[in-house]
Design a protein around this motif. Structure first.
Motif, PDB file in Angstrom:
ATOM      1  N   ASP A  64       1.635  -8.690   2.791  1.00  0.00           N
ATOM      2  CA  ASP A  64       2.431  -7.689   2.093  1.00  0.00           C
ATOM      3  C   ASP A  64       2.645  -6.465   2.979  1.00  0.00           C
ATOM      4  OD1 ASP A  64       3.790  -7.456  -0.260  1.00  0.00           O
ATOM      5  OD2 ASP A  64       2.254  -6.220  -1.237  1.00  0.00           O
ATOM      6  N   ILE A  65       1.572  -6.048   3.652  1.00  0.00           N
ATOM      7  CA  ILE A  65       1.674  -4.893   4.557  1.00  0.00           C
ATOM      8  C   ILE A  65       2.594  -5.229   5.726  1.00  0.00           C
ATOM      9  CG2 ILE A  65       0.336  -3.476   6.167  1.00  0.00           C
ATOM     10  CD1 ILE A  65      -2.024  -3.985   4.099  1.00  0.00           C
ATOM     11  N   THR A  66       2.514  -6.475   6.195  1.00  0.00           N
ATOM     12  CA  THR A  66       3.421  -6.895   7.267  1.00  0.00           C
ATOM     13  C   THR A  66       4.875  -6.755   6.838  1.00  0.00           C
ATOM     14  OG1 THR A  66       1.742  -8.515   7.854  1.00  0.00           O
ATOM     15  CG2 THR A  66       3.902  -8.760   8.872  1.00  0.00           C
ATOM     16  N   LYS A  67       5.134  -7.140   5.593  1.00  0.00           N
ATOM     17  CA  LYS A  67       6.501  -7.034   5.073  1.00  0.00           C
ATOM     18  C   LYS A  67       6.937  -5.581   5.005  1.00  0.00           C
ATOM     19  CE  LYS A  67       7.875  -7.232   0.810  1.00  0.00           C
ATOM     20  NZ  LYS A  67       7.632  -7.624  -0.579  1.00  0.00           N
ATOM     21  N   GLU A  68       6.048  -4.712   4.505  1.00  0.00           N
ATOM     22  CA  GLU A  68       6.389  -3.286   4.422  1.00  0.00           C
ATOM     23  C   GLU A  68       6.614  -2.704   5.804  1.00  0.00           C
ATOM     24  OE1 GLU A  68       3.867  -0.811   2.044  1.00  0.00           O
ATOM     25  OE2 GLU A  68       3.738  -2.316   0.456  1.00  0.00           O
ATOM     26  N   LYS A  69       5.808  -3.152   6.766  1.00  0.00           N
ATOM     27  CA  LYS A  69       5.960  -2.655   8.140  1.00  0.00           C
ATOM     28  C   LYS A  69       7.321  -3.062   8.710  1.00  0.00           C
ATOM     29  CE  LYS A  69       4.073  -3.427  12.744  1.00  0.00           C
ATOM     30  NZ  LYS A  69       3.010  -2.709  13.427  1.00  0.00           N
ATOM     31  N   SER A  70       7.692  -4.319   8.466  1.00  0.00           N
ATOM     32  CA  SER A  70       8.962  -4.789   9.034  1.00  0.00           C
ATOM     33  C   SER A  70      10.153  -4.143   8.328  1.00  0.00           C
ATOM     34  CB  SER A  70       9.035  -6.312   8.927  1.00  0.00           C
ATOM     35  OG  SER A  70       9.162  -6.688   7.583  1.00  0.00           O
ATOM     36  N   MET A  71       9.942  -3.716   7.067  1.00  0.00           N
ATOM     37  CA  MET A  71      11.026  -3.023   6.372  1.00  0.00           C
ATOM     38  C   MET A  71      11.089  -1.558   6.770  1.00  0.00           C
ATOM     39  SD  MET A  71      10.580  -4.791   2.648  1.00  0.00           S
ATOM     40  CE  MET A  71      11.159  -3.371   1.759  1.00  0.00           C
ATOM     41  N   GLY A  72      10.112  -1.093   7.534  1.00  0.00           N
ATOM     42  CA  GLY A  72      10.131   0.284   8.012  1.00  0.00           C
ATOM     43  C   GLY A  72       9.635   1.294   7.000  1.00  0.00           C
ATOM     44  N   SER A  73       8.949   0.834   5.922  1.00  0.00           N
ATOM     45  CA  SER A  73       8.485   1.782   4.913  1.00  0.00           C
ATOM     46  C   SER A  73       7.089   2.309   5.222  1.00  0.00           C
ATOM     47  CB  SER A  73       8.505   1.130   3.527  1.00  0.00           C
ATOM     48  OG  SER A  73       7.868  -0.117   3.550  1.00  0.00           O
ATOM     49  N   LEU A  74       6.515   1.879   6.339  1.00  0.00           N
ATOM     50  CA  LEU A  74       5.204   2.393   6.732  1.00  0.00           C
ATOM     51  C   LEU A  74       5.286   2.919   8.164  1.00  0.00           C
ATOM     52  CD1 LEU A  74       2.437  -0.156   5.624  1.00  0.00           C
ATOM     53  CD2 LEU A  74       2.796   2.133   4.750  1.00  0.00           C
TER      54      LEU A  74
ATOM     55  N   ARG B 190      -0.948   9.274   0.009  1.00  0.00           N
ATOM     56  CA  ARG B 190      -0.348   8.459   1.080  1.00  0.00           C
ATOM     57  C   ARG B 190      -0.293   7.017   0.586  1.00  0.00           C
ATOM     58  NH1 ARG B 190      -4.491   5.418   3.208  1.00  0.00           N
ATOM     59  NH2 ARG B 190      -6.551   6.195   2.741  1.00  0.00           N
ATOM     60  N   PRO B 191       0.508   6.159   1.241  1.00  0.00           N
ATOM     61  CA  PRO B 191       0.459   4.738   0.885  1.00  0.00           C
ATOM     62  C   PRO B 191      -0.923   4.194   1.196  1.00  0.00           C
ATOM     63  CG  PRO B 191       2.348   5.214   2.275  1.00  0.00           C
ATOM     64  CD  PRO B 191       1.499   6.433   2.293  1.00  0.00           C
ATOM     65  N   GLN B 192      -1.537   3.515   0.245  1.00  0.00           N
ATOM     66  CA  GLN B 192      -2.888   3.034   0.478  1.00  0.00           C
ATOM     67  C   GLN B 192      -3.176   1.794  -0.350  1.00  0.00           C
ATOM     68  OE1 GLN B 192      -5.925   5.726  -1.390  1.00  0.00           O
ATOM     69  NE2 GLN B 192      -4.091   6.946  -1.802  1.00  0.00           N
TER      70      GLN B 192
END
Lengths: 133, 203
Positions: A64-74, B190-192
């Protein structure tokens, strides 16, 4: 025994021998029965002990975090903090060591490598996933 | 004088010997505590059901929406958690309707949310990671300690610390934010990732 005829003596020997064999058979059946009582317990304990849900949960969360990272939201800083969240929560609440590495996007291959490591002292799990986002 | 009596005596002696050995074997092997084989089967099933319920609650309806569990944690909505986890999923509506009047034979749940933050106040020069928890949903009756309990957990994404969203706790505007259950002050904005831990036991 003096009054018994030879035929009766032989018959008595067979009766004793057969009784002996049957008693041994009953003993082994009892042995098997006593072993069967702990079978259900060990099975249930094995299921309780195996961290199936933890593994699936950690894995889903990392992807899930990988997906958020690739979407640029992190941002990179936020991503690092999220990794500290997962590592610290796993260590303190689940007594499991979790490490993961989200690789850079590979435009040539069209994928991204995600490495996941999980170890709770009893079970160890390693995965190298190729993610297309 | 050799006759067939000796055969019978020998056989009797062997049988007696074997019986004595078996008796000694059973007596020496008996001081082990046997627990019934099905002791942990109900625990295993309860844990599996609980994990499945959390998984259902953490499944978003589509890619653009947050899951129910994420919304509950983000708004710290314990009532909604209890309604979904206990009433909707753990027990069907009919069973729940009966169980509320017969709490003596029900499954009781207690939900706690654990989060991670960096403590910069205690020792500003040497900040330490801290795991802190707060109660999300209270049990209907307190834990008696006589029944075995199982623990199921789920990681939840939280985008930010909630401060303003009170729509779930006071649906009638104007809404007083002071009345809303908010996250503790140490939760970082923050996002967590937070950990929802549900402890379930039969009461």
């Amino acid at each position: 025994m003096e009054g018994l005829s030879p035929e009766m003596k032989e018959e008595a020997q067979w009766i004793v021998l057969m009784g002996f064999l049957v008693s041994i058979g009953i003993f082994f059946l009892a042995l098997i029965l006593s072993q069967s009582t702990i079978v259900g317990q060990t099975t249930a304990e094995g299921v309780l002990e195996f961290p199936k849900n933890d593994l699936q949960d950690v894995r889903a969360e990392i992807l899930d975090i990988t997906k958020e990272k690739s979407m640029g939201s992190l941002t990179q800083a936020q991503e690092n903090r999220v990794m500290e969240d997962i590592q610290n929560l796993s260590l303190h609440r689940k007594s499991a060591l979790v490490e993961y590495l989200i690789g850079d996007w590979d435009p040539g291959a069209g994928n991204r490598i995600v490495r996941i490591h999980y170890n709770n002292g009893v079970f160890e799990y390693d995965e190298t996933a190729s993610v297309r986002y | 004088m050799v006759n067939s009596d000796a055969q019978l005596y020998t056989m009797e002696g062997i049988a007696a010997g074997v019986i004595m050995i078996l008796t000694a074997y059973l007596v020496l092997g008996s001081p082990s505590v046997y627990t019934p084989g099905d002791t942990h089967i109900t625990d295993m099933q309860l844990e599996q059901v609980g994990a499945d319920v959390l998984k259902i609650m953490d499944t978003p309806p589509d890619l653009n929406n947050a899951s129910e569990l994420e919304k509950i944690v983000a708004t710290n909505d314990g009532a909604r958690f209890h309604q979904l986890f206990w009433e909707t999923y753990l027990m069907s509506g009919e069973i729940a309707a009966q169980k509320t009047t017969r709490t003596g034979s029900s499954i009781i749940t207690n939900a706690t949310v654990y989060y991670h933050y960096t403590d910069t106040v205690t020792d500003p020069l040497n900040p330490q990671p801290v795991i802190q928890g707060y109660q999300l949903s209270k049990p209907l009756i307190p834990y008696s300690g006589s029944e075995p309990g199982v623990r199921v957990t789920r990681y939840v994404n939280v985008t930010a610390r909630n401060t303003t969203d009170c729509s779930s706790c006071c649906p009638i505007p104007p809404c007083d934010p002071a009345l809303c259950p908010k996250m503790p002050a140490t939760v970082e904005d923050r996002p967590q990732v937070m950990l929802v831990e549900v402890f379930m036991w039969k009461a």
